[in-house]
Motif scaffolding. Structure first.
Motif: not given
Length: 139
Positions: A32, A38, A92
């Motif tokens: 991300s 992340t 994402l």
């Protein structure tokens, strides 16, 4: 994802992954642009204390859904570049060992959102005060 509280530098996202193929796969990374890092996380008991820990991968078996929710597996955003605001969306990317990269849109829900809808209530809860126990957070 849950909306972040005030100047929080971390956030979490929850989801349900269903492997409709005949063979197991593994989620090996998450990517991300909304945070410095992340990561895939889980909660583990450390004596009498529940702590979050990063994991390298998680198995995604065929058939039953793999739930990422409060008190269990989740995606952790560390070093948020800006607050997660209710109503926003962001991409994402989930990286699977066999299936490759899959990009999904994440909706930012309220700060108290209970997790993904699986047809059953999410298990566990998230103690916001101890959310980052065991992590070295960026300043």
């Amino acid at each position: 994802a849950r909306a972040s509280a005030g100047p929080a530098k971390a956030g979490a996202a929850y989801m349900v992954i269903v492997n409709k193929g005949p063979a197991p796969d593994r989620l090996i990374a998450v990517k991300s642009d909304i945070a410095e890092r992340t990561e895939i996380h889980t909660h583990l008991m450390d004596g009498a204390i529940m702590r979050m820990r990063q994991v390298d991968a998680t198995d995604i078996l065929p058939g039953p859904p793999t739930v990422f929710g409060p008190g269990g597996r989740h995606v952790m955003f560390i070093g948020l570049k800006k607050p997660l605001t209710m109503g926003d969306k962001f991409p994402l990317t989930l990286v699977f060992e066999k299936a490759g990269s899959v990009t999904v849109d994440v909706d930012v829900l309220s700060a108290g959102a209970s997790g993904p809808s699986t047809g059953r209530p999410a298990k566990g809860g998230l103690n916001q005060g101890n959310m980052h126990s065991g992590h070295k957070m960026p300043k």
